[in-house]
Motif scaffolding. Structure first.
Motif, PDB file in Angstrom:
ATOM      1  N   GLN A 136      44.977 -38.638  15.190  1.00  0.00           N
ATOM      2  CA  GLN A 136      44.531 -40.014  15.355  1.00  0.00           C
ATOM      3  C   GLN A 136      43.506 -40.330  14.262  1.00  0.00           C
ATOM      4  O   GLN A 136      42.438 -39.713  14.189  1.00  0.00           O
ATOM      5  N   MET A 137      43.851 -41.320  13.448  1.00  0.00           N
ATOM      6  CA  MET A 137      43.087 -41.605  12.243  1.00  0.00           C
ATOM      7  C   MET A 137      42.205 -42.845  12.416  1.00  0.00           C
ATOM      8  O   MET A 137      42.317 -43.563  13.405  1.00  0.00           O
ATOM      9  N   SER A 138      41.354 -43.040  11.382  1.00  0.00           N
ATOM     10  CA  SER A 138      40.482 -44.223  11.300  1.00  0.00           C
ATOM     11  C   SER A 138      39.589 -44.383  12.530  1.00  0.00           C
ATOM     12  O   SER A 138      39.413 -45.481  13.053  1.00  0.00           O
ATOM     13  N   ILE A 139      39.055 -43.269  13.001  1.00  0.00           N
ATOM     14  CA  ILE A 139      38.075 -43.319  14.080  1.00  0.00           C
ATOM     15  C   ILE A 139      36.696 -43.508  13.434  1.00  0.00           C
ATOM     16  O   ILE A 139      36.233 -42.648  12.682  1.00  0.00           O
ATOM     17  N   ARG A 140      36.076 -44.623  13.689  1.00  0.00           N
ATOM     18  CA  ARG A 140      34.839 -44.983  13.008  1.00  0.00           C
ATOM     19  C   ARG A 140      33.650 -44.162  13.523  1.00  0.00           C
ATOM     20  O   ARG A 140      33.576 -43.810  14.702  1.00  0.00           O
ATOM     21  N   TRP A 141      32.718 -43.884  12.615  1.00  0.00           N
ATOM     22  CA  TRP A 141      31.452 -43.241  12.963  1.00  0.00           C
ATOM     23  C   TRP A 141      30.350 -43.854  12.098  1.00  0.00           C
ATOM     24  O   TRP A 141      30.606 -44.480  11.080  1.00  0.00           O
TER      25      TRP A 141
END
Length: 392
Positions: free
Chosen positions: A92-97
């Motif tokens: 699962q990509m583009s998980i913001r931090w």
């Protein structure tokens, strides 16, 4: 209630863990697990089996006909509790931090304290479904991306801020050059954070630092930024000037080579050598000499030009022939046919002499070419008619 039930995943791709709503299903129920998924079967609170992609028949202690009798003591609730959790193992990509506060550190180049923030995105995937379920999910019915980030937010913020300060200090990264180091920054943070995620059964596939929030507007930061870019501009200007100088020097060198090649080609075409060209230059200087009008200077000029040789000697000899004749002839009406020159050194001979009084060479009879019979009237080394060397 049907005797057999179908247990399959009904969540979406942004979910890491999803619990099927049907519990205490009957024995013989069908479990369907899709690709990139795993299913964990719980029986009486224990994680018993882990199922990969495929179709399975579940064996439980819940048999409908017998179960009715067994459920009487518990008020109709089966004492044999079972449930299934599905785990999504896709990346699962583009998980913001992002950091929740500024990182404080001392800038390594100019040694002034400053505070910065950072943010970006990351890619996660479940590595160990059982570990994730037991350590994080527990009795929750699902675990989404937002929920996972909330679980990791505390240690993520602590670790990221600490690692950022350590990396910038150990690598002496200037705040004014940090944007060019984002790839190195991201790789080192991914390496350091990977172990922290792995403890919970999560694999950190990618970790990107996309933005470094600088303290724009702070007087101290702005002052050092102006100093840095001025210094950088001076260095860049010096390099440009150096490169321009090198190009100009190379251009001048190529120009000189081309000119030299042109002169050499001209000499080759016109049939004379560098030494002969220098002889022409000497003759020209002698002719321009202020003392060329008196007889002593003319004699010196003749002696110099006699050694030029070839075409130069012949050309220059004619310039001074009349002056010398007037010095040595008994009267001004003496004929040029009585004048003789040494074939070896070109010196004017005394009328009637059998040998040159300068070099001692013998004087050939009538001072003519032995090959073609041409009568010499000027000093020189070669016959101007046939080209044979004189004196042979």
């Amino acid at each position: 209630m049907s005797l057999e039930q179908i247990i399959k995943y009904e969540g979406d791709n942004s979910t890491f863990v999803w619990k099927h709503p049907i519990e205490d299903f009957n024995t013989g129920s069908q479990l369907i697990v899709h690709e990139s998924q795993e299913a964990i079967f719980f029986m009486n609170g224990q994680a018993l089996d882990l199922f990969g992609p495929g179709r399975y028949t579940l064996e439980t202690q819940n048999i409908p006909l017998i179960g009715k009798a067994l459920n009487i003591p518990t008020g109709g609730i089966t004492p044999f509790h079972c449930e299934v959790y599905f785990v999504n193992k896709t990346e699962q990509m583009s998980i913001r931090w992002g950091t929740d506060s500024k990182v404080q550190y001392v800038e390594p180049t100019y040694q002034f304290p400053l505070s910065i923030g950072a943010n970006g995105d990351m890619s996660l995937a479940v590595e160990d479904a059982r570990k994730l379920l037991l350590k994080l999910v527990g009795t929750e019915t699902s675990l989404s991306q937002d929920g996972l980030v909330r679980f990791f937010r505390g240690f993520l913020m602590t670790r990221v801020k600490t690692y950022i300060a350590q990396i910038m200090k150990s690598n002496s990264i200037s705040i004014f050059e940090i944007d060019s180091q984002l790839e190195q920054f991201s790789d080192e943070l991914k390496t350091r954070l990977g172990k922290d995620f792995s403890e919970y059964g999560i694999s950190l596939k990618q970790f990107f630092v996309t933005t470094i929030a600088k303290p724009d507007g702070e007087p101290q930061y702005e002052r050092f930024k102006e100093l840095f870019f001025k210094q950088y501009a001076d260095v860049a200007e010096a390099k440009i000037k150096q490169q321009v100088g090198i190009i100009e020097q190379e251009t001048e060198s190529r120009k000189m080579v081309i000119e030299a090649q042109g002169i050499a080609e001209k000499r080759k075409t016109e049939g004379y050598t560098y030494q002969q060209e220098r002889g022409f230059d000497v003759a020209e200087k002698v002719a321009e000499n202020e003392g060329a009008g008196n007889f002593s200077s003319a004699g010196i000029g003749l002696g110099m030009m006699a050694g030029v040789g070839g075409a130069v000697g012949s050309a220059v000899g004619g310039v001074f022939g009349n002056s010398i004749d007037s010095m040595t002839a008994p009267n001004s009406t003496q004929s040029n046919s009585q004048t003789q020159y040494c074939d070896k050194c070109g010196t004017l001979l005394t009328p009637g002499a059998l040998f040159c009084d300068s070099c001692g060479a013998s004087v050939p009879e009538n001072n003519v070419c032995t090959n073609c019979g041409f009568k010499f009237i000027r000093p020189g080394k070669y016959c101007p008619k046939c080209g044979q060397q004189r004196g042979q």
